[in-house]
Design a protein around this motif. Structure first.
Motif, PDB file in Angstrom:
ATOM      1  N   UNK A 197      50.538  39.729  45.731  1.00  0.00           N
ATOM      2  CA  UNK A 197      51.272  39.623  46.744  1.00  0.00           C
ATOM      3  C   UNK A 197      51.561  38.407  47.649  1.00  0.00           C
ATOM      4  N   UNK A 198      52.652  38.293  48.292  1.00  0.00           N
ATOM      5  CA  UNK A 198      52.240  37.378  49.431  1.00  0.00           C
ATOM      6  C   UNK A 198      52.883  38.098  50.459  1.00  0.00           C
ATOM      7  N   UNK A 199      53.283  37.586  51.831  1.00  0.00           N
ATOM      8  CA  UNK A 199      53.872  38.131  52.857  1.00  0.00           C
ATOM      9  C   UNK A 199      55.353  38.153  52.471  1.00  0.00           C
ATOM     10  N   UNK A 200      55.812  37.402  51.350  1.00  0.00           N
ATOM     11  CA  UNK A 200      57.294  37.467  51.371  1.00  0.00           C
ATOM     12  C   UNK A 200      57.489  38.480  50.187  1.00  0.00           C
ATOM     13  N   UNK A 204      63.319  42.758  45.578  1.00  0.00           N
ATOM     14  CA  UNK A 204      61.788  42.229  45.493  1.00  0.00           C
ATOM     15  C   UNK A 204      60.896  42.897  44.741  1.00  0.00           C
ATOM     16  N   UNK A 205      61.190  43.997  44.626  1.00  0.00           N
ATOM     17  CA  UNK A 205      60.539  45.108  43.831  1.00  0.00           C
ATOM     18  C   UNK A 205      60.817  45.111  42.384  1.00  0.00           C
ATOM     19  N   UNK A 206      62.002  44.586  42.007  1.00  0.00           N
ATOM     20  CA  UNK A 206      62.390  44.423  40.602  1.00  0.00           C
ATOM     21  C   UNK A 206      61.988  43.030  40.257  1.00  0.00           C
ATOM     22  N   UNK A 207      61.223  42.097  41.099  1.00  0.00           N
ATOM     23  CA  UNK A 207      60.611  41.171  40.571  1.00  0.00           C
ATOM     24  C   UNK A 207      61.826  40.115  40.007  1.00  0.00           C
ATOM     25  N   UNK A 208      63.042  40.172  40.453  1.00  0.00           N
ATOM     26  CA  UNK A 208      63.996  39.288  39.810  1.00  0.00           C
ATOM     27  C   UNK A 208      64.023  37.984  40.777  1.00  0.00           C
ATOM     28  N   UNK A 263      51.622  44.245  41.323  1.00  0.00           N
ATOM     29  CA  UNK A 263      52.294  45.182  41.767  1.00  0.00           C
ATOM     30  C   UNK A 263      53.586  45.798  41.435  1.00  0.00           C
ATOM     31  N   UNK A 264      54.344  44.824  41.033  1.00  0.00           N
ATOM     32  CA  UNK A 264      55.675  45.045  40.156  1.00  0.00           C
ATOM     33  C   UNK A 264      55.564  46.020  39.084  1.00  0.00           C
ATOM     34  N   UNK A 265      54.638  45.435  38.287  1.00  0.00           N
ATOM     35  CA  UNK A 265      54.289  46.105  36.840  1.00  0.00           C
ATOM     36  C   UNK A 265      53.696  47.576  37.119  1.00  0.00           C
ATOM     37  N   UNK A 266      52.846  47.743  37.950  1.00  0.00           N
ATOM     38  CA  UNK A 266      52.120  48.957  38.346  1.00  0.00           C
ATOM     39  C   UNK A 266      53.226  49.907  38.832  1.00  0.00           C
ATOM     40  N   UNK A 267      53.879  49.305  39.758  1.00  0.00           N
ATOM     41  CA  UNK A 267      55.009  50.280  40.429  1.00  0.00           C
ATOM     42  C   UNK A 267      56.061  50.809  39.371  1.00  0.00           C
ATOM     43  N   UNK A 268      56.325  49.944  38.627  1.00  0.00           N
ATOM     44  CA  UNK A 268      57.546  50.517  37.669  1.00  0.00           C
ATOM     45  C   UNK A 268      57.046  51.112  36.311  1.00  0.00           C
ATOM     46  N   UNK A 269      55.679  50.872  35.936  1.00  0.00           N
ATOM     47  CA  UNK A 269      54.868  51.626  34.881  1.00  0.00           C
ATOM     48  C   UNK A 269      54.740  53.129  35.470  1.00  0.00           C
ATOM     49  N   UNK A 270      54.152  53.075  36.776  1.00  0.00           N
ATOM     50  CA  UNK A 270      53.729  54.555  37.456  1.00  0.00           C
ATOM     51  C   UNK A 270      55.007  55.299  37.476  1.00  0.00           C
ATOM     52  N   UNK A 271      56.047  54.703  38.077  1.00  0.00           N
ATOM     53  CA  UNK A 271      57.293  55.313  38.377  1.00  0.00           C
ATOM     54  C   UNK A 271      57.669  56.156  36.987  1.00  0.00           C
ATOM     55  N   UNK A 272      57.943  55.165  36.078  1.00  0.00           N
ATOM     56  CA  UNK A 272      58.480  55.954  34.739  1.00  0.00           C
ATOM     57  C   UNK A 272      57.351  57.182  34.282  1.00  0.00           C
TER      58      UNK A 272
END
Ligand code: HEM
Ligand code: HEM
Lengths: 189, 193
Positions: free
Chosen positions: A4-7, A178-182, A13-22
């Protein structure tokens, strides 16, 4: 960009977020389904999958927590109010806590049931039980805690999803994107 | 050789004298038709687990018949019918699970039956029984080892063991957490009809 950065969020983080969400949404549905179907044979198999996926969630959640603590946090848009920051912060903390506590209470059910059904995660390896005393009462207690926390988790996820959609459709900021990583992180800071 | 014939098989094959404990029994007396009697019999089974204690239990209700042909072991026969709803493991929730459609489906299935097709002597007091086992609409070969345990006036008892696979009967729920193999350990006491 893995970290991650400040931006914005890195890919880990993105892969973990969506994998765990599903996994969590699937796991919750599976939990309710395996308890309500009449076919006891299918129910037995589904419970074994539920234990396997639940422990996978636990492992991923631990890793995710460590990753979160070792990475900078993307800043929220500058105009986010203090109350909104507080709400987001506490919701995220609660989600992290439940990602870990929820599987632990499930593991406690499997460890206290007098049925003593071994946990063979993904039909690959045996996961030992937690050192708890077996009894019908202990099992019933952990099962109701697991159920109640499951509803709390579901409620928080719903709140969290609504907040994400609000950011995107009402506030028109880059928080969901930004959480979609697009593409490059969009941030108004 | 004559002494060796003091055995179940010899007795089944006919004509000789078999010692039950110490008393010699006239074989012509022993030949005949017997009904398996629940008093003095037990029908236990066990299924191992990859970790922990597995499942063990017994059936409380069953009936069956043993026909001893004094002259011809091969013409002797065994049949037994088990009431699956009578399964007992000492743990109500396990019983409920075994009776459900996951295993015995007692709402629809009322009997598990074995019918011998051949009996072959394997030792002084032992024989191998082959036959067909029917459960949940599937019929598949099964083999048991029988040993003469004891006999008296108008009764005879055997210790019967055997391994039966669950999969041919569609009862392999929980494998490989629980073994596919069911180990039977039965004591069958039969009284002459
Ligand atoms: C984030 C992870 C998990 C979620 C979201 C989840 C969700 C659920 C839900 C919604 C139920 C149905 C509750 C009810 O209707 O009473 C349930 C039941 C159950 N869960 Fe989980 N679960 C998770 C992890 C686990 C884990 C890791 C295990 C075991 C290793 C586990 C074991 C069980 C068991 C045994 C039941 C049945 C309890 C009963 O019979 O009442 N769960 N789970
Ligand atoms: C079980 C489901 C979910 C869980 C447990 C969960 C959990 C979390 C957590 C803990 C964070 C904070 C991440 C961090 O800062 O380290 C987060 C961020 C985020 N989540 Fe979820 N989430 C779930 C589902 C969803 C869904 C379905 C959406 C979209 C509709 C979503 C959208 C977001 C967004 C946009 C962020 C970034 C917030 C920010 O940039 O500060 N999440 N999620």
């Amino acid at each position: 960009m893995l970290r991650n950065t400040r931006l914005g969020y890195g890919w880990v983080a993105i892969a973990l977020h969506w994998t765990i969400a599903v996994l969590i949404v699937g796991q919750w549905t599976l939990g309710k389904m395996m308890k309500s179907i009449a076919d006891q044979r299918l129910s037995f198999d589904l419970i074994q999958w539920h234990k396997s996926f639940g422990l996978l969630i636990l492992a991923l959640a631990f890793f995710r927590l460590v990753w979160r603590l070792a990475n900078p946090r993307p800043a929220l848009p500058a105009e986010t109010s203090g109350l909104e920051r507080q709400a987001a912060g506490w919701t995220h903390r609660a989600l992290y806590a439940l990602m870990i506590v929820m599987p632990l209470t499930g593991w406690a059910i499997a460890s206290t049931t007098v049925l003593e059904i071994p946990t063979l995660a993904f039909y690959l390896f045996i996961v030992p039980d937690l050192p708890l005393t077996r009894s019908d009462a202990a099992e019933a207690l952990w099962a109701s805690v697991h159920d109640v926390l499951g509803w709390v988790l579901l409620g928080l996820v719903l709140l969290h999803v609504l907040a994400a959609l609000r950011h995107h459709f009402l506030l028109h900021d880059g928080v969901l994107v930004r959480m979609l990583g697009a593409g490059p992180p969009v941030n108004r800071e | 050789m004559r002494l060796k014939n003091l055995s179940l098989a010899a007795f089944l094959l006919g004509g000789l004298v078999i010692p039950a404990r110490s008393a010699a029994v006239d074989l012509n007396d022993a030949a005949g038709r017997y009904a398996i009697s629940p008093s003095g019999s037990s029908l236990a089974f066990a299924i191992a687990s990859i970790a922990g204690k597995g499942i063990s239990g017994r059936f409380a209700r069953y009936d069956g018949a043993i026909v001893l042909d004094g002259g011809n072991l091969a013409r002797s026969s065994v049949r037994i019918t088990i009431v699956p709803a009578s399964v007992e493991t000492g743990q109500d929730r396990v019983d409920t699970f075994l009776k459900s459609n996951a295993v015995f489906d007692v709402a629809n299935e009322h009997a598990i039956s074995f019918r011998s097709s051949g009996i072959r002597r394997t030792g002084d007091r032992s024989a191998t029984i082959t036959g067909m086992l029917t459960a949940r609409g599937h019929t598949s070969p099964a083999t048991f080892e029988a040993e003469l345990e004891d006999m008296g006036k108008g009764w005879i008892s055997f210790h019967v063991t055997g391994h039966v696979l669950r999969s041919p009967y569609g009862m392999d729920v929980g494998t490989p957490i629980y073994s596919n193999v069911v180990q039977f350990d039965m004591k069958l006491k039969a009284r002459r009809e």
